[in-house]
Scaffold this motif. Structure first.
Motif: not given
Length: 939
Positions: A658-663, A679-681
């Motif tokens: 998977g892919f995770e993104f946090a800002v 954040n999103i995963a």
């Protein structure tokens, strides 16, 4: 002259003949860099090469929840927290980067102040699938920070227990300076976030009669119709409180000097359940003490003590549970007779089921450690730590003869006691040294941990009256038992971190674990990891990019293990006592040996990017991972002729990628401040291998199969509703299926519908993506925090609809309530509905109520999880009365949920701890909405 100050860059200014010189020092961002807790130490955030996420105390303080796991819900990318029930102190599911096991446990390893703590429910009474959450014994307001080690390079230092991630919990410590006393208190009320409408007595009678009339039209047989109802009972109102209270009071003292620092706190948390007779109370004490004996020797302790009392109710998946019975009881029957006694409803009377039985669980827990640290040489330290976690669970149950549960046994009682404890000794050496541009830190250690579980209980029946509730008054003792098990873990660990020129980073870690659960040949396992980082923002070719504050590329690979979920003696041949005959004691074999049994093994690769812009006003991280688990610990069925039912083996594989993104952004930085965290995963989960690749079913509606995600729903698939008799296949027509009944997909094309031949995969409990977003605003003394949590793409099986009258709209409607949305949307003639069948009694109704995609619903939701508004009084005001601070605040929890799910709560699960059967709503008690008012006072 050179001007210096801690935390700032040095500045040089000529003095000359000037009598006054003004110098403004710039902050040294390196020195002020955030320090995070990692396994067996700390590290600056900017030097992390693995995937580590943090939640600080100010993000979770004063949130009205019982457990720390609920407090982090939605706040960390890739960490999916599910509050499976609204029961106070109830079980929670935490999944770090997906589900990594089928049977060996999927919860992360929890480490509190360096001590791995127990996360297993050792209750012995029957409460449906609803479990106690042992982590609820930890006071969230005592927590300084929570770090989640997500990838293998950061978690591999915990080796055989790190496949599901590691959650490091650090409690608050003392600070040098003036002693500070803080009082934190809140109180409020809870209620349902959503109401589900059921038919009233008149509507119910009408639709049951319609179902019976359709039956008579189909068969030509005569069946009686219901008369006008004499009662109209709202069973949900009868079995619940209008509002349930929640409150918390904590007093903490913090202070010390350069030699001795202390933190002391005491707290009391109370929460009423929305169901009558259900409540939870917890009391906590904590002492954290650090003392410098000399410049080389430091000692300290971290000690937490808690005691909780949980007046429980039976949960879902039980015929005596008050909440499921309230959802399924007929509205034309009363709760009480005219003389005040309980009415004998066709289901077990829900009010009687809530009020008459007594279920009390008392938990006493002590966890913590003592340590000593000795500086052998500059940069070289030895640390000895001894700690443990002792958890006692005492249970009392009584069901009088007048209750449904106790009727058949003339009263039933249970007295139980369980203790789970672990003891830990750790010896570690750490070393830090700089060699010019090369900075090195190293760690080696040896640890030993022992786990002991002991349980006893005794049951009694046939009590003289409800005034005698203890086992000593029972005429019969049908059963009683006691058992003791233990296991141990011996570990060797090491880690080296290298930083060259503040640009190139390398981390190597290894742990070798030996577990008593496995045979001599497989007792030890090795779990290595490596990670690298490249801080591109420090390269000369990046210096012209003034907008770029930070840019770091990370990559890691490692191996971790899992040995949870199996017995302490799973690899051994066992012989059990208690095999008695004719009043003579006996023993018998109970388990086949498996000397080849070993850990599940997870291999994880991770590539990440950290970046910041505009002086880190915008900072973000992105990670892509592939996580493969082999040698799954599964129970393989055996032929009954073997004399055994199953054997535990290493069978199968799973994959999560998977892919995770946090800002994080600082949108406004003036007098009015506004920050955002998002954040999103995205996680793709699937089974890649099984024993001979043969699928197997678990629970009522789930199947484990190669190529499918964990929690895949395997059901008949509804294609619509037959609009005329001409559409009904001949074989089905012969079984009584008519126009208005459900049209299922005929998988094998034989013109018939059977669960053995026509089921198929129709959905999954695994979300496509999930996460959260927080916006914080402040202006002068006012502050506002708005936190949303979301999950998208997951399905929920609404088994409560299958079980109540909505499932068949009349087939068993004389025993069940009926949901109004189903009744209103039912088929009443050609073209009226293509989703909800007609109301019909008998075989056709049972055909319509089969487990199918008809009851599978989209469980996606967006929830306003927390809204907190506060006002901090100006210091000019609080100083006058000798206070340090005063903050008043109001908090709303679970305020709004936007979802298409027709039930009370899309997040519920009848058994969240079982990865395969998650997201089955068997009339599970929903989460509650809460409104609280609070105050923080500092002296």
């Amino acid at each position: 002259m050179v001007y210096r100050f801690v935390g700032y860059l040095a500045a040089e200014r000529p003095v000359g003949n000037a009598s006054e010189i003004n110098v403004a020092l710039e902050s040294d961002t390196k020195l002020l860099e955030e320090v995070v807790v990692v396994g067996y130490g700390t590290q600056e955030r900017r030097d992390i090469t693995g995937s580590v996420a943090s939640v600080k105390s100010d993000e979770i303080q004063n949130i009205p929840v019982a457990g720390l796991d609920q407090a982090i819900q939605g706040r960390i990318a890739g960490v999916n927290v599910t509050s499976s029930s609204g029961t106070p102190g109830g079980g929670i599911s935490v999944r770090v980067r997906g589900t990594s096991s089928i049977s060996a446990g999927n919860d992360p390893l929890y480490v509190v102040d360096g001590v791995p703590v127990s996360n297993s429910d050792i209750s012995q009474g029957g409460f449906g699938n609803q479990q106690i959450n042992p982590l609820a014994e930890i006071n969230p307001n005592d927590i300084e920070s929570i770090e989640v080690l997500k990838d293998a390079s950061s978690a591999a230092i915990y080796g055989s227990r790190a496949s599901n991630g590691v959650v490091l919990i650090t409690t608050k410590k003392g600070k040098a300076g003036k002693t500070q006393v803080d009082i934190d208190a809140y109180a409020g009320v809870q209620d349902f976030t959503k109401e589900v409408d059921f038919l009233n007595a008149t509507e119910y009678t009408s639709i049951v009669n319609e179902a019976r009339q359709n039956y008579m039209n189909d068969t030509g047989k005569t069946i009686g119709l219901l008369g006008a109802p004499a009662y109209n009972t709202n069973w949900i109102d009868e079995v619940t409180r209008s509002t349930a209270s929640i409150s918390n009071l904590q007093v903490s003292v913090r202070g010390g000097d350069e030699k001795t620092k202390f933190y002391i706190s005491g707290a009391q948390f109370k929460q009423e359940g929305i169901i009558l007779n259900n409540e939870y109370e917890r009391k906590n004490l904590r002492l954290n003490l650090d003392h410098a004996v000399s410049s080389k020797i430091k000692i300290g302790t971290n000690l937490g003590v808690s005691r909780s009392t949980n007046n429980r109710i039976i949960g879902d998946n039980n015929i005596f549970a008050p909440w499921p019975n309230a959802l399924q009881s007929r509205p034309d029957q009363p709760a009480f007779n005219e003389d005040g006694s309980y009415f004998a409803t066709q289901r077990n009377n829900p009010v009687q089921g809530a009020l008459e039985p007594e279920y009390e669980t008392t938990i006493f827990r002590v966890f913590g450690n003592v340590y000593g640290n000795y500086e052998i040489l500059p940069g070289l330290n030895y640390r000895l730590s001894a700690g443990g976690d002792w958890y006692n669970n005492k249970e009392f149950q009584y069901e009088p003869i007048t209750s449904g549960q106790g009727f058949g046994t003339k009263g039933y009682g249970l007295a139980g006691n369980g203790t789970a404890s672990n003891y830990l000794i750790e010896n570690t050496f750490d070393y830090a040294k700089s060699f010019g541009d090369l900075n090195m830190t190293a760690l080696v250690g040896y640890t030993f941990q022992e786990f002991v579980t002991e349980r006893q209980y005794v049951e009694g029946t046939d009590f003289p009256s409800s005034s005698f509730r203890y086992i000593t008054s029972a005429a019969k003792i049908p059963s009683g038992t006691s058992n003791w098990t233990s296991s141990a873990l011996e570990s060797y660990l090491g880690r080296v971190n290298l930083d060259y020129a503040d640009k190139y980073l390398l981390s190597l870690a290894i742990r070798r674990d030996g577990s008593s659960k496995f045979s001599e040949d497989n007792k030890y396992g090795t779990f290595p990891s490596v990670s690298v980082g490249w801080r591109l923002s420090q390269e000369s070719f990046m210096q012209d990019l003034s907008f770029l504050s930070d840019l770091k590329l990370r990559a890691s690979y490692g191996i971790t293990g899992n040995q949870e979920g199996i017995g302490d003696y799973a690899a051994m041949a066992l012989i059990n006592g208690g095999q008695n005959y004719n009043d003579q004691s006996g023993i018998a074999p109970s388990q086949l040996p498996n000397p080849n049994l070993k850990w599940e093994q997870t291999k994880q690769s991770n590539v990440g990017l950290d970046f910041g812009f505009l002086g880190n006003r915008i900072s973000a991280s992105a990670d892509y991972f592939i996580k493969k688990t082999d040698d799954l610990l599964l129970s393989r069925p055996l032929p009954r002729t073997s004399g055994y039912t199953s054997i535990t083996e290493n069978i199968g594989s799973l994959e999560n990628k998977g892919f995770e993104f946090a800002v994080s952004t600082k949108n406004l930085t003036g007098a009015f401040k506004w920050t955002t965290d998002f954040n999103i995963a995205f996680i793709d989960n699937k089974v890649t291998k099984l024993n001979n690749d043969e699928p197997f079913d678990r629970g009522f509606v789930n199947r484990v199969a190669v190529g499918q995600p964990i929690g895949a729903f395997y059901l008949l698939e509804q294609e619509g509703v037959y609009q005329s008799n001409d559409e009904v296949p001949e074989k089905l027509f012969a079984k009584g299926v008519r126009a208005g009944d459900v049209k299922f997909r005929d998988i094998n094309g034989d013109g018939d519908i059977t669960t053995g031949a026509d089921r198929t995969f129709v959905g999954s409990a695994v979300p496509d993506y999930f996460g959260g977003i927080t916006n914080n605003f402040s202006y002068k003394g006012f502050d506002l925090s708005v936190f949303f949590q979301y999950s998208v793409g997951n399905e929920v099986y609404a088994m409560w609809k299958e079980l109540d009258g909505a499932g068949n709209l009349g087939a068993g409607a004389n025993n069940n309530a009926i949901a109004k949305d189903e009744a209103d949307d039912r088929w009443t003639g050609a073209g009226t509905s293509n989703s909800v069948p007609r109301a019909v009694y008998g075989a056709a109704g049972s055909f319509n109520a089969q487990r199918s995609s008809r009851f599978l619903e989209d469980g996606s939701y967006l929830r306003l999880k927390t809204l907190n508004f506060g006002y901090t009084l100006p210091s000019s005001v609080v100083d006058r009365v000798g206070l340090r601070k005063v903050r008043l605040y109001a908090t709303g929890q679970n305020l709004f949920t936007f979802t298409e799910y027709s039930g009370f709560d899309p997040e519920v699960s009848s058994n969240a701890q079982d990865a395969v059967t998650a997201a089955n709503d068997q009339a599970t008690l929903p989460q509650l909405r809460s409104f609280t008012l609070g105050v923080n006072i500092g002296f």
